[in-house]
Design a protein around this motif. Sequence first.
Motif, PDB file in Angstrom:
ATOM      1  N   GLU A  77       1.062  -0.931  -0.141  1.00 48.44           N
ATOM      2  CA  GLU A  77       0.338   0.042   0.148  1.00 48.44           C
ATOM      3  C   GLU A  77       0.905   0.876  -0.099  1.00 48.44           C
ATOM      4  N   VAL A  78       0.322   1.554  -1.231  1.00 49.56           N
ATOM      5  CA  VAL A  78       1.282   3.425  -0.873  1.00 49.56           C
ATOM      6  C   VAL A  78       0.491   4.557  -0.549  1.00 49.56           C
ATOM      7  N   LYS A  79       0.967   5.612   0.038  1.00 52.63           N
ATOM      8  CA  LYS A  79       0.791   6.430   0.278  1.00 52.63           C
ATOM      9  C   LYS A  79       2.050   8.161  -0.499  1.00 52.63           C
ATOM     10  N   LEU A  80       1.408   8.273  -1.128  1.00 50.95           N
ATOM     11  CA  LEU A  80       1.473  10.201  -1.400  1.00 50.95           C
ATOM     12  C   LEU A  80       1.414  11.277  -0.356  1.00 50.95           C
ATOM     13  N   GLN A  81       2.359  12.092   0.202  1.00 50.97           N
ATOM     14  CA  GLN A  81       2.376  13.089   0.898  1.00 50.97           C
ATOM     15  C   GLN A  81       3.097  14.044   0.129  1.00 50.97           C
ATOM     16  N   GLY A  82       3.191  14.957  -0.635  1.00 48.13           N
ATOM     17  CA  GLY A  82       4.462  15.763  -1.587  1.00 48.13           C
ATOM     18  C   GLY A  82       5.722  15.251  -1.906  1.00 48.13           C
ATOM     19  N   GLN A  83       6.273  15.668  -1.492  1.00 44.20           N
ATOM     20  CA  GLN A  83       7.678  14.328  -1.593  1.00 44.20           C
ATOM     21  C   GLN A  83       7.887  13.677  -0.264  1.00 44.20           C
ATOM     22  N   ALA A 103       9.876  14.774  -8.675  1.00 40.72           N
ATOM     23  CA  ALA A 103       8.434  14.353  -8.198  1.00 40.72           C
ATOM     24  C   ALA A 103       8.141  13.455  -8.929  1.00 40.72           C
ATOM     25  N   LEU A 104       7.003  12.869  -7.698  1.00 41.61           N
ATOM     26  CA  LEU A 104       6.481  11.719  -7.158  1.00 41.61           C
ATOM     27  C   LEU A 104       5.412  11.277  -7.457  1.00 41.61           C
ATOM     28  N   SER A 105       4.793  10.766  -8.830  1.00 33.57           N
ATOM     29  CA  SER A 105       3.648  10.416  -9.200  1.00 33.57           C
ATOM     30  C   SER A 105       2.898   9.140  -8.970  1.00 33.57           C
ATOM     31  N   MET A 106       1.773   8.698  -8.740  1.00 30.81           N
ATOM     32  CA  MET A 106       1.391   7.226  -9.356  1.00 30.81           C
ATOM     33  C   MET A 106       0.573   7.263 -10.851  1.00 30.81           C
ATOM     34  N   THR A 107       0.475   5.899 -11.057  1.00 28.07           N
ATOM     35  CA  THR A 107       0.149   5.710 -12.600  1.00 28.07           C
ATOM     36  C   THR A 107      -1.606   6.190 -12.891  1.00 28.07           C
ATOM     37  N   GLU A 108      -2.036   5.977 -13.646  1.00 20.92           N
ATOM     38  CA  GLU A 108      -3.231   6.258 -13.998  1.00 20.92           C
ATOM     39  C   GLU A 108      -4.388   4.904 -12.748  1.00 20.92           C
ATOM     40  N   LYS A 117      12.143  14.573 -13.238  1.00 19.03           N
ATOM     41  CA  LYS A 117      13.083  15.685 -12.684  1.00 19.03           C
ATOM     42  C   LYS A 117      11.992  16.645 -13.328  1.00 19.03           C
ATOM     43  N   ARG A 118      12.107  17.296 -11.814  1.00 17.34           N
ATOM     44  CA  ARG A 118      11.566  19.088 -11.535  1.00 17.34           C
ATOM     45  C   ARG A 118      12.284  19.463 -13.093  1.00 17.34           C
ATOM     46  N   GLU A 119      13.214  19.617 -13.317  1.00 17.07           N
ATOM     47  CA  GLU A 119      13.779  20.156 -14.558  1.00 17.07           C
ATOM     48  C   GLU A 119      15.420  19.602 -14.798  1.00 17.07           C
ATOM     49  N   GLU A 120      15.804  20.396 -15.747  1.00 18.38           N
ATOM     50  CA  GLU A 120      16.816  19.527 -16.134  1.00 18.38           C
ATOM     51  C   GLU A 120      17.678  19.707 -15.625  1.00 18.38           C
ATOM     52  N   THR A 121      18.225  20.147 -14.269  1.00 21.00           N
ATOM     53  CA  THR A 121      19.882  19.981 -14.147  1.00 21.00           C
ATOM     54  C   THR A 121      20.884  18.880 -13.997  1.00 21.00           C
ATOM     55  N   ARG A 122      21.927  19.583 -13.261  1.00 19.65           N
ATOM     56  CA  ARG A 122      22.466  18.007 -12.978  1.00 19.65           C
ATOM     57  C   ARG A 122      22.577  17.397 -11.893  1.00 19.65           C
ATOM     58  N   LYS A 123      22.016  18.064 -10.932  1.00 18.85           N
ATOM     59  CA  LYS A 123      21.302  18.292  -9.725  1.00 18.85           C
ATOM     60  C   LYS A 123      20.632  16.813 -10.010  1.00 18.85           C
ATOM     61  N   SER A 124      19.707  17.408 -10.744  1.00 18.12           N
ATOM     62  CA  SER A 124      18.434  16.381 -11.373  1.00 18.12           C
ATOM     63  C   SER A 124      18.324  15.320 -11.508  1.00 18.12           C
ATOM     64  N   LYS A 125      19.658  15.085 -12.723  1.00 19.49           N
ATOM     65  CA  LYS A 125      19.938  13.636 -13.029  1.00 19.49           C
ATOM     66  C   LYS A 125      20.688  12.720 -12.224  1.00 19.49           C
ATOM     67  N   GLN A 126      21.231  13.258 -11.229  1.00 17.22           N
ATOM     68  CA  GLN A 126      22.553  12.763 -10.617  1.00 17.22           C
ATOM     69  C   GLN A 126      21.020  11.676  -9.467  1.00 17.22           C
ATOM     70  N   LEU A 127      20.628  12.596  -9.431  1.00 16.29           N
ATOM     71  CA  LEU A 127      19.219  12.525  -8.681  1.00 16.29           C
ATOM     72  C   LEU A 127      18.289  11.595  -8.820  1.00 16.29           C
ATOM     73  N   HIS A 128      18.170  11.491  -9.981  1.00 11.76           N
ATOM     74  CA  HIS A 128      16.980  10.538 -10.721  1.00 11.76           C
ATOM     75  C   HIS A 128      17.425   9.184 -10.560  1.00 11.76           C
ATOM     76  N   GLY A 129      17.921   8.586 -11.164  1.00 14.71           N
ATOM     77  CA  GLY A 129      17.733   7.115 -11.062  1.00 14.71           C
ATOM     78  C   GLY A 129      18.400   6.937  -8.992  1.00 14.71           C
ATOM     79  N   LEU A 130      18.548   7.165  -8.934  1.00 13.43           N
ATOM     80  CA  LEU A 130      18.868   7.008  -7.562  1.00 13.43           C
ATOM     81  C   LEU A 130      17.485   6.952  -6.096  1.00 13.43           C
ATOM     82  N   CYS A 131      16.572   7.909  -7.030  1.00 15.29           N
ATOM     83  CA  CYS A 131      15.437   8.360  -6.389  1.00 15.29           C
ATOM     84  C   CYS A 131      14.331   6.738  -6.577  1.00 15.29           C
ATOM     85  N   ARG A 132      14.768   6.496  -8.331  1.00 18.53           N
ATOM     86  CA  ARG A 132      14.028   5.270  -8.748  1.00 18.53           C
ATOM     87  C   ARG A 132      14.574   4.356  -7.590  1.00 18.53           C
ATOM     88  N   SER A 133      15.724   3.475  -7.907  1.00 20.49           N
ATOM     89  CA  SER A 133      16.317   2.740  -6.808  1.00 20.49           C
ATOM     90  C   SER A 133      15.878   2.834  -5.359  1.00 20.49           C
TER      91      SER A 133
END
Length: 244
Positions: A77-83, A103-108, A117-133
Amino acid sequence: KKKRERERERERERCAREREREREQKAMKMRVMSGGRSSLRAGATTTRATCSQATRLVTTCKESRIGKKPVPVGKSEVKLQGQILTVKGPLGTLTREFPSEIALSMTEDNSAIKFTKREETRKSKQLHGLCRSLGQNMVTGVIDGWKKNLSLIGVGYRASMKGSKQLELSLGFIHPVILDLPEGVKVTVDKSQTAIEITGYDKEVVGNFAAIVRSKRPPEVYKGKGIRYVDEYVRMKEGKAGKK
């Protein structure tokens, strides 16, 4: 005489031309190496910029191959509250706050979690795969759990449970080593008292506790005595050969 001198002169000119050609080739190779040194990986598009002296490779990175995959929820069971992401399953509940760049969201159909990613920055690119893992580890932990296996090698090295919340280790010291189990971690010791299995639903806690147990007597490189992971390879040294 004149014929031999002409032949020698032609030979000297030929050698000079070859040396000049080798110098030019070496200089061209150095320019290519200095200008086109870029790491290429799968998922990256390459464009070739041609100049008068050398060819340079330019790499354009695409979206993370790991980060763009949604995380299937499964039986949890997944619950999202902002971040803040909360995942509840048969083994326990995990909560984690993710950085604002992702940004976290659920599928339809609410069957998976998406990380974008909220924006195309270097830090967001570094965090993208990490957060998913990290999100995948949370879902896997509360459904299936995580496990680490350790083995004790050495004469007299033993492990045993002291109650249900403490692990007692005999590692050749004059005193036993007693470790308190973290919350959500279970430890089982086999009948031979030389194999330890650490299980839990939080991957970080399980891995950290296994590393703490191993640190009490790391494997030494001459006889291999100590605590090691079951699948760990310890490179052995020969030691002193002695006089022949």
